[in-house]
Design an enzyme around this catalytic site. Structure first.
Site, short mmCIF file in Angstrom:
data_model
loop_
_atom_site.label_atom_id
_atom_site.label_comp_id
_atom_site.label_asym_id
_atom_site.label_seq_id
_atom_site.Cartn_x
_atom_site.Cartn_y
_atom_site.Cartn_z
CG ASN A 47 -2.29 -0.48 0.99
OD1 ASN A 47 -3.16 -0.29 1.81
ND2 ASN A 47 -2.52 -1.13 -0.13
CG PHE A 52 -4.61 3.44 -0.26
CD1 PHE A 52 -5.55 3.73 -1.23
CD2 PHE A 52 -5.03 2.80 0.90
CE1 PHE A 52 -6.88 3.38 -1.07
CE2 PHE A 52 -6.37 2.44 1.06
CZ PHE A 52 -7.29 2.73 0.06
#
Length: 497
Positions: A195, A327
């Site tokens: 991520n 993210f």
């Protein structure tokens, strides 16, 4: 200086310094304490009966499936293996290295729950120049750069490949040669690794580094073209730009005045009867300045991202891990697309100046040759700039305006920022070639203004060009000249300040 991962603030210059070895970077005790405390929190949550996303559950649409502690190691390994589905050519080794550096800094801030051992292994990769091979395609820019980051970290578990010179070798072989055993990933670690936005960010860093020089070079090329055309200095006067005070415009106008300082050639036509120049000469501060404003915006946001934590979930305490969307690549994706337009416009206006220099106006011979007819002179390189300009225009479609749902609809809006970053770097590569041709044209035009001399800085750059490319007297193969000019641009040999 020594940069402290997880504590100090990265800038464009510092991250490049770490990458090229001019800046030392280390984990200090403060970062060690933060990493270890965050890991302890994850260990507590991993052994809990409470379902906590990313720590004791599956991922994406499987977030409601709880995973037993006994299955945790296999889950983390499977996460890297199943997400490593990138395709296409590998990204440059230098970009992979930037991905490692920026990821270490993000993980060292103490919100990711990763073990110190994993971070130290990543630092060993950087120290020993063990740079993983990462394919260029496959990221949609949310949940971060999953595919490229998976490839980046496969070598941690003995999979994937490293660079060795221009070739690649299996990661398992390289680890063995360095006496390193593959790691077994613990709870949360696979997710923390893959991520994040480090692929998008590292392309932004690469683009910013190149674009900073090309912005300066565009001003120089424009100034040399104006010298060749014997254009007017008045559009660059300070009074004009103080009353429309865009920062980029003001900076470009000041730079143009610097390039013309004490120019005998500019003084020689002060009292000429020309009223005004075409926009590609007269509006350089407005056009180049707008591109500088876009560059400054990208730099501002990229430096925020360099110092951000972009994985998920974020570990707050031994009882709480917040699952959010840090993210998501949209904050960089949109401004990368903006910067792409800005870079393309530098080439667009440069091509127009090339065309002007060929028209045979204001004392210049047509096609920049005195023996036209039998000779084509400088006619054809402008075809190349025209082709490159159109190619850049076609690359300006904003990927951030698109979104294709993934992960069974769980990830239903994505940024496509990885494509934005890659396309900006393609545009900049084309811009280098356009700039090279304009500079070659400008030097040829200046030849027809002799014995007038230009400013010291323009004469210095003119001499640099003439070291590589002779004045065109009669038709010759121009490809070697163009290649030599491109090499000067790529190596940043021109004096631009």
């Amino acid at each position: 200086m020594t940069f402290r991962y997880g504590v100090d603030q990265l800038t464009l210059d510092i991250v490049n310094g770490i990458a090229n070895g001019s800046v030392k970077a280390e984990l200090c005790q403060q970062a060690l304490d933060k990493i270890n405390a965050s890991r302890q929190n994850v260990d507590i949550m991993a052994s809990s009966d409470k379902a906590i996303y990313g720590i004791n559950t599956g991922f994406g649409p499987l977030c409601d499936t709880q995973i037993s502690p006994a299955e945790t190691h296999l889950l983390q390994k499977n996460l890297l293996i199943t997400h490593a589905v990138g395709v296409g050519e590998p990204i440059a080794k230098a970009i992979s290295k930037l991905m490692l550096i920026t990821k270490v800094h993000a993980l060292s801030q103490g919100f990711s729950g990763i073990r110190l051992e994993v971070v130290e292994r990543m630092l060993a990769f950087i120290e020993h120049d063990l740079i993983p091979v990462v394919p260029e395609q496959g990221s949609v820019g949310a949940s971060g750069d999953l595919a490229p980051l998976s490839h980046l970290f496969l070598p941690l578990i003995g999979e994937g490949e490293f660079w060795r010179g221009d070739n690649t070798i299996p990661a398992a072989q390289a680890l063995k040669e360095h006496g390193l055993e593959p790691l077994e990933l613990h709870a949360k670690e696979g997710l923390a690794l893959i991520n994040g936005t480090q692929f998008i960010l590292s392309h932004a860093i690469t683009a910013l580094t190149k674009m900073r020089y090309l912005l300066d070079l565009a001003d120089l090329a424009g100034a040399m073209s104006i010298e060749g055309m014997q254009g007017s200095q008045s559009p660059f006067r300070e009074e004009l730009h103080q009353i429309r005070a865009f920062a980029g415009n003001i900076e470009v106008a000041a730079r143009m005045r610097h390039f013309f300082k004490d120019s005998q050639n500019m003084a020689a036509h002060t009292d000429c009867d020309r009223v005004q120049d075409p926009y590609s000469l007269r509006c350089i501060p407005q056009v180049h300045g707008a591109s500088r404003n876009a560059y400054n915006h990208l730099k501002e946001l990229a430096e925020i991202e360099m110092n951000s934590v972009t994985d998920n979930p974020i570990v707050i305490s031994s009882e709480e891990a917040i699952s959010g969307g840090s993210f998501h690549g949209q904050p960089l994706a949109m401004v990368l697309d903006y910067a792409s337009i800005a870079a393309a416009e530098l080439g667009n206006i440069a091509d127009r100046r090339c065309y002007l220099l060929l028209e045979g106006l204001h004392g210049l011979p047509r096609l920049l040759t005195t023996s036209g007819g039998l000779n084509s002179g400088m006619m054809i390189p402008q075809y190349t700039t025209a082709a490159l300009v159109t190619e850049n225009k076609s690359l300006c479609f904003p990927p951030s305006a698109d979104s294709v749902p993934t992960s069974m609809g769980q990830e239903d809006h994505v940024s496509m920022g990885s494509i934005s970053g890659r396309k900006l770097n393609q545009i900049l590569g084309n811009l280098e070639k356009i700039m090279a041709i304009e500079l070659m044209y400008a030097a040829q035009a200046i030849e027809f203004r002799r014995p007038n001399k230009c400013s010291d800085i323009i004469e210095e750059n003119f001499a640099l060009i003439r070291q590589k490319v002779a004045k065109l007297e009669e038709d010759r193969l121009l490809k070697p000249d163009i290649d030599a000019m491109i090499a000067l641009v790529k190596t940043q040999a021109f004096k631009v300040n």
